[in-house]
Design a protein around this motif. Structure first.
Motif, short mmCIF file in Angstrom:
data_model
loop_
_atom_site.label_atom_id
_atom_site.label_comp_id
_atom_site.label_asym_id
_atom_site.label_seq_id
_atom_site.Cartn_x
_atom_site.Cartn_y
_atom_site.Cartn_z
N ALA A 778 51.47 27.86 47.78
CA ALA A 778 51.85 29.02 48.58
C ALA A 778 53.06 29.76 48.03
O ALA A 778 53.19 30.96 48.21
CB ALA A 778 52.12 28.60 50.03
N TYR A 779 53.96 29.01 47.35
CA TYR A 779 55.18 29.65 46.84
C TYR A 779 55.22 29.67 45.32
O TYR A 779 56.26 29.95 44.73
CB TYR A 779 56.41 28.95 47.41
N GLU A 780 54.08 29.40 44.68
CA GLU A 780 54.01 29.58 43.23
C GLU A 780 54.14 31.07 42.91
O GLU A 780 53.73 31.92 43.69
CB GLU A 780 52.67 29.05 42.70
N LEU A 781 54.71 31.37 41.77
CA LEU A 781 54.89 32.77 41.41
C LEU A 781 53.57 33.42 41.02
O LEU A 781 52.72 32.78 40.37
CB LEU A 781 55.91 32.89 40.27
N TRP A 782 53.41 34.66 41.43
CA TRP A 782 52.23 35.44 41.06
C TRP A 782 52.20 35.59 39.54
O TRP A 782 53.23 35.93 38.94
CB TRP A 782 52.28 36.79 41.73
N PRO A 783 51.07 35.34 38.90
CA PRO A 783 51.02 35.43 37.44
C PRO A 783 51.37 36.83 36.92
O PRO A 783 51.01 37.84 37.53
CB PRO A 783 49.56 35.08 37.11
N LYS A 784 52.06 36.86 35.80
CA LYS A 784 52.36 38.14 35.16
C LYS A 784 51.26 38.46 34.16
O LYS A 784 50.59 37.57 33.64
CB LYS A 784 53.71 38.06 34.45
N TYR A 785 51.07 39.74 33.91
CA TYR A 785 50.07 40.13 32.92
C TYR A 785 50.76 40.79 31.73
O TYR A 785 51.87 41.32 31.83
CB TYR A 785 49.03 41.07 33.53
N ASP A 786 50.09 40.72 30.60
CA ASP A 786 50.59 41.32 29.35
C ASP A 786 49.99 42.73 29.25
O ASP A 786 48.77 42.89 29.12
CB ASP A 786 50.16 40.45 28.17
N SER A 787 50.84 43.75 29.32
CA SER A 787 50.36 45.12 29.32
C SER A 787 49.65 45.50 28.03
O SER A 787 48.80 46.39 28.02
CB SER A 787 51.51 46.09 29.59
N GLU A 788 49.99 44.83 26.93
CA GLU A 788 49.31 45.11 25.66
C GLU A 788 47.92 44.51 25.64
O GLU A 788 46.97 45.10 25.14
CB GLU A 788 50.13 44.56 24.49
N LEU A 789 47.79 43.34 26.23
CA LEU A 789 46.51 42.65 26.21
C LEU A 789 45.45 43.32 27.08
O LEU A 789 44.26 43.16 26.84
CB LEU A 789 46.68 41.20 26.68
#
Length: 854
Positions: A778-789
């Motif tokens: 529930a408190y894990e961080l939302w995944p980040k995305y690579d804008s280049e990918l």
């Protein structure tokens, strides 16, 4: 029975994680946590009906829960509470029919709805649960009412102030001072016409009366004057209008509120009654048409009717008033209805030309709007035109249209022209434009003390009492010498007494009047008094519940100032989700109370709800509104038992845009359930119950990595914009892709589970634990995305010829329009479809299609 160990067992999974969240208080909000930004997400207060939830109810709750879970993963300290708007007429009617106390049935209904809501895994902070029928809650509702009772509105400062600061004229005796103070209180008593339903034994709002009968039960409703408590919401009309610019609400809701308040700029004009000292005051937005006023109309309830009616007309007037009393305001103002009326036999004097004009009563004029009287200008008002035509009253045009054909018809009295034009038949004002005439005639009226510029509102003071048992008692005493006295704050709560008979008396006397020992009291000075026996409307508890959630256990205050400033900072509740049917009354009443509390320094923001989102209605599978009578109600208990909570949550969001109206379809539930099963099989081997052999710590290929990053971005963006259905579609596409892969990197699986979790939290938590994780996600961080990918190397475009798809081409993602055009025209299928013709136009919509017009 299936013997496979790893089959998706949703019933077991749902129960396990719901128990875990409750026992561990997983979603408990932390007051004053300065290490994280706060986010307050709120559902509209549910009413605990005996029927429980149907599948339409959880739509908004599901949306708010997805946002709440997402915001926690984005690092916010989230407040997401729940409670019960539990006073009201349905529970009382059930008590009357069965003899069961409303307290018992309300508790039973709450217990059932709490069970249903918890079975869907919503991430509420259950430690903040509130109930409007709890004396620890309505104590503070009574406290707010006393604040209103003990306050007045300072017109100059445009804010409420304590009644002790009210300037009182010199020379008044004690009784006169009391009357003066009572006349300025924000909560006051008034005798006024109301919708009285004898069968239900209570007053009904206009919206609760349809065609002269009650919406609930279909009982006859009549208009009759009764003693009522009123709140001066009209004093806040300008602020209620002005502050709408500061909230992020749908424009349609904003407009509904503005229309309900109904601000109009015009003039108040006094018409003398011929032969007596009385005057009739009217409000008009068209003072430029005064010379065209050929008769006057009073509302049947107007106080002057009895004074001015001639003897020969009194019997007919009495009969007409009885007929009008059986109609709702909505029926009376229906533009399509046949006009009716009765002459009083008296005349008024038109102040601009001295002409005597007849005074009528008619039900199309409401006592609750303006002054309850109008000057009728039939040449330029459609309703007046119909009335004058029917009763053969004079029609005098005073505004000339620009259109020559219209001029002739208006002059003949055959056409009503309601627009602007040039003044005619108006003495010295002839030739002026409408705008010029309005200004000059208003100045003339003021100069001759016959009228003045004025602003009027459709909004009426809030009728704030009901003649029923199941509601908050008023903390008010009526003394034997005629005074109205508020209880002191230390006497709160004034508890609702227990009674044996909940039936209405049929006379308007509320059921509380039967509790004689409770009603009759003796004050400390020996004065005898009676308690107020009306109760507050259901709106009372729902006006401020969002504030009590912030500090529900506080016994000393309605809310701690420190906690209020923390959770309501930056314009109040961050997100409020609910049905558009509450667009006007609940939202307007809440805004009014909030502004009053702001004046009293009880809250720190001018507005309660920063952002408002309305969910649409979920219909039955037959396309009709769900109801028992139609037999199309779908119980969520059955859906959850057959498909699991996550399948129901997903389908609620996958049906279409949140704000749209959608029919329920069990095949759709089955479809999202299959998606969850695929997501499960992507991680868990159904035979062994262990992780699939394809899952490993390997590097991801570029195609999977790109699609993962695109999906993370898409789902996050869609949650932010409430596009939940398209977010689910993106996750379905990703699942289908990964199931085909012989290698499924563990890191990719973990990120997918995290973005799935706001939508299907039970499934996601279980998969997370299967991956060896020891704690809730529930408190894990939302995944980040690579804008280049997320950028595509190549894109596929459909090619149309005259609107019909003939080919699909693949081009570089950064290709120019000219490059795209040349590749499309070079296609053999396109050349064949063009049949040797030259293109007239080539339309290119990047990333989507090419349309060649020949």
């Amino acid at each position: 029975m299936c013997d496979k160990k790893g089959v998706y067992n949703f019933n077991q999974t749902d129960a396990k994680w719901q128990r875990f969240w409750l026992e561990n208080e997983t979603f408990r909000a932390n007051d004053g946590d300065a290490s994280r930004p706060k986010y307050y997400v709120l559902d509209m207060f549910p009413y605990p009906s005996g029927a429980g939830l149907h599948v339409g109810h959880p739509e908004g709750y599901t949306a708010s829960d997805i946002v709440a879970r997402y915001k926690r993963m984005k690092g916010f300290n989230v407040l997401h509470p729940i409670g019960w708007d539990a006073f009201g007429l349905p529970a009382e009617q059930y008590a009357i029919n069965t003899g069961t106390s409303p307290e018992i049935t309300t508790k039973k209904n709450i217990d059932n709805m709490r069970r249903q809501i918890q079975s869907l895994g919503f991430s509420y902070d259950w430690k903040r649960e509130i109930n409007t029928t709890d004396e620890n809650y309505y104590r503070w509702t009574q406290w707010i009412f006393l604040k209103l009772f003990n306050s007045y509105f300072d017109e100059k400062a445009q804010k409420a102030k304590p009644i002790e600061q009210l300037p009182i004229p010199d020379g008044l005796n004690k009784e006169e001072k009391c009357k003066f103070i009572d006349a300025h209180r924000l909560a006051y008593e008034s005798n006024m016409p109301v919708n009285w339903c004898p069968a239900l034994g209570t007053v009904l709002a206009n919206e609760e009366v349809i065609g002269g009968i009650s919406e609930r039960g279909g009982h006859p409703v009549v208009r009759r004057p009764m003693r009522q408590w009123m709140l001066r919401i009209t004093k806040y009309a300008e602020r209620l209008i002005d502050d709408l610019k500061d909230v992020d609400w749908p424009e349609s809701i904003r407009k509904l509120q503005l229309d309900w308040i109904g601000k109009s700029v015009g003039a108040e004009v006094d018409f003398a009654v011929d032969g007596c000292d009385e005057k009739i005051k009217v409000f008009t937005t068209r003072p430029d048409t005064l010379f065209g006023a050929t008769y006057m109309v009073l509302a049947p309830e107007h106080e002057l009717v009895d004074k001015i009616a001639t003897e020969e007309n009194k019997e007919a007037i009495a009969e007409y008033r009885q007929l009008a009393a059986r109609k709702s305001d909505l029926d009376r103002t229906d533009l399509a209805k046949d006009k009716s009326g009765q002459a009083t036999g008296s005349y008024a004097i038109n102040p601009v030309n001295g002409q005597k004009i007849p005074i009528w009563i008619a039900d199309y004029v409401l006592i609750s709007y303006g002054t309850g009287a109008i000057m009728a200008v039939p040449a330029h008002d459609e309703r007046d035109f119909e009335f004058a035509t029917k009763f053969e009253l004079p029609i005098i045009p005073v505004v000339q249209p620009q259109n020559a054909e219209e001029i002739e018809l208006v002059e003949k009295g055959e056409l009503c022209f309601a627009g602007d034009g040039i003044a005619i038949n108006s003495g010295e004002f002839n030739g002026l434009t409408t705008a010029e005439f309005k200004e000059q005639i208003t100045n003339w009226l003021e100069g001759n003390r016959l009228g003045k510029k004025a602003i009027n509102y459709k909004l009426r003071d809030w009728l704030f009492s009901r003649q029923r048992y199941w509601g908050e008692p008023f903390p008010i005493l009526h003394t034997e010498d005629g005074r109205i006295v508020g209880l002191s704050e230390n006497e709160l709560p004034l508890k609702l007494p227990k009674v044996e008979d909940y039936k209405p008396s049929g006379t308007g006397e509320p059921p509380l009047a039967k509790a004689k020992n409770w009603v009759n009291v003796t004050l400390l000075d020996g004065t005898k008094a009676k308690r107020e026996t009306n109760t507050m409307p259901q709106w009372a508890g729902s006006c401020w519940y969002y504030l009590r959630y912030i500090d529900p256990q506080n016994q000393q205050q309605s809310i701690s100032p420190e906690k209020e400033k923390y959770w309501m900072a930056d314009s109040g509740v961050d997100l409020y989700i609910g049905g558009a049917e509450h667009a006007v009354l609940h939202l307007l009443y809440s805004r009014f109370w909030h502004k009053f509390l702001y004046d009293m320094d009880c809250v720190s923001t001018k507005e309660p709800f920063k952002k408002l989102v309305n969910q649409g209605m979920i219909l039955g599978s037959d396309g009709q509104k769900m109801s028992k009578s139609r037999g199309n109600v779908v119980n969520p208990d059955k859906v959850i038992a057959d498909y699991g909570a996550d399948s129901m949550r997903l389908y609620e969001m996958f049906m279409g845009p949140l704000e749209a109206t959608k029919p329920w379809n069990m095949q759709g539930v089955d479809g999202v359930h299959r998606f969850l099963q695929r997501a499960w099989r992507m991680v868990i081997d159904e035979d062994s119950g262990q992780l699939c052999s394809e899952i490993c710590d390997a590097e991801s290929n570029i195609e999977t990595l790109r699609l993962l990053n695109q999906t993370i971005k898409k789902v996050g963006d869609d949650i932010e914009s409430f596009g939940f259905n398209t977010a689910i579609s993106a996750m379905m596409i990703f699942t289908n892709h990964l199931l085909k892969e012989s290698v499924r990197p563990k890191a990719v699986i973990e990120k997918f589970i995290l973005i799935l979790s706001p939508f299907a939290p039970h499934t996601a938590e279980e998969l997370w634990s299967k991956l060896g994780k020891k704690d809730t996600l529930a408190y894990e961080l939302w995944p980040k995305y690579d804008s280049e990918l997320i950028k595509e190397d190549e894109i596929e475009l459909a090619v149309q010829v005259n609107g019909k798809i003939k080919e699909k081409i693949v081009v570089a993602a950064g290709a120019s329009k000219e490059e795209i055009k040349q590749k499309a025209l070079a296609s053999e299928k396109v050349i064949e479809a063009m049949a040797g013709k030259e293109p007239k136009k080539v339309i290119i919509i990047k990333s989507r299609l090419v349309n060649i017009v020949i």
